[in-house]
Motif scaffolding. Sequence first.
Motif, short mmCIF file in Angstrom:
data_model
loop_
_atom_site.label_atom_id
_atom_site.label_comp_id
_atom_site.label_asym_id
_atom_site.label_seq_id
_atom_site.Cartn_x
_atom_site.Cartn_y
_atom_site.Cartn_z
N ILE A 208 -0.34 4.41 0.05
CA ILE A 208 -0.34 3.32 -0.92
C ILE A 208 0.84 3.47 -1.88
N LEU A 209 1.03 4.69 -2.40
CA LEU A 209 2.15 4.92 -3.31
C LEU A 209 3.49 4.68 -2.63
N HIS A 210 3.59 5.14 -1.40
CA HIS A 210 4.84 4.93 -0.65
C HIS A 210 5.14 3.44 -0.50
N ARG A 211 4.12 2.68 -0.14
CA ARG A 211 4.33 1.24 0.05
C ARG A 211 4.59 0.52 -1.27
N ALA A 212 3.91 0.95 -2.32
CA ALA A 212 4.05 0.28 -3.61
C ALA A 212 5.39 0.55 -4.26
#
Length: 75
Positions: A27-31
């Motif tokens: 999620i952090l990577h995508r965000a």
Amino acid sequence: MSTAGKELLKTFDLLSEPEKHEVASEILHRAFASTTELDDAQLAALYPEFAETDRKLAEEGIEDYERGLVSEDAE
């Protein structure tokens, strides 16, 4: 928060700790994924700007580590 978001959180709570970590990382990577690519010339230009600060922080870290070792040896 939407109903879908609440359901997602309930499902997330059911995951094991390693699975939670993996999902959170994704999620952090995508965000926060950057669409800007750095090339070697840009990195080379940035290096001198931070090199002195990095060196000072490393030396302070080593000094703290040495003080900790001396303190442990004294115990």
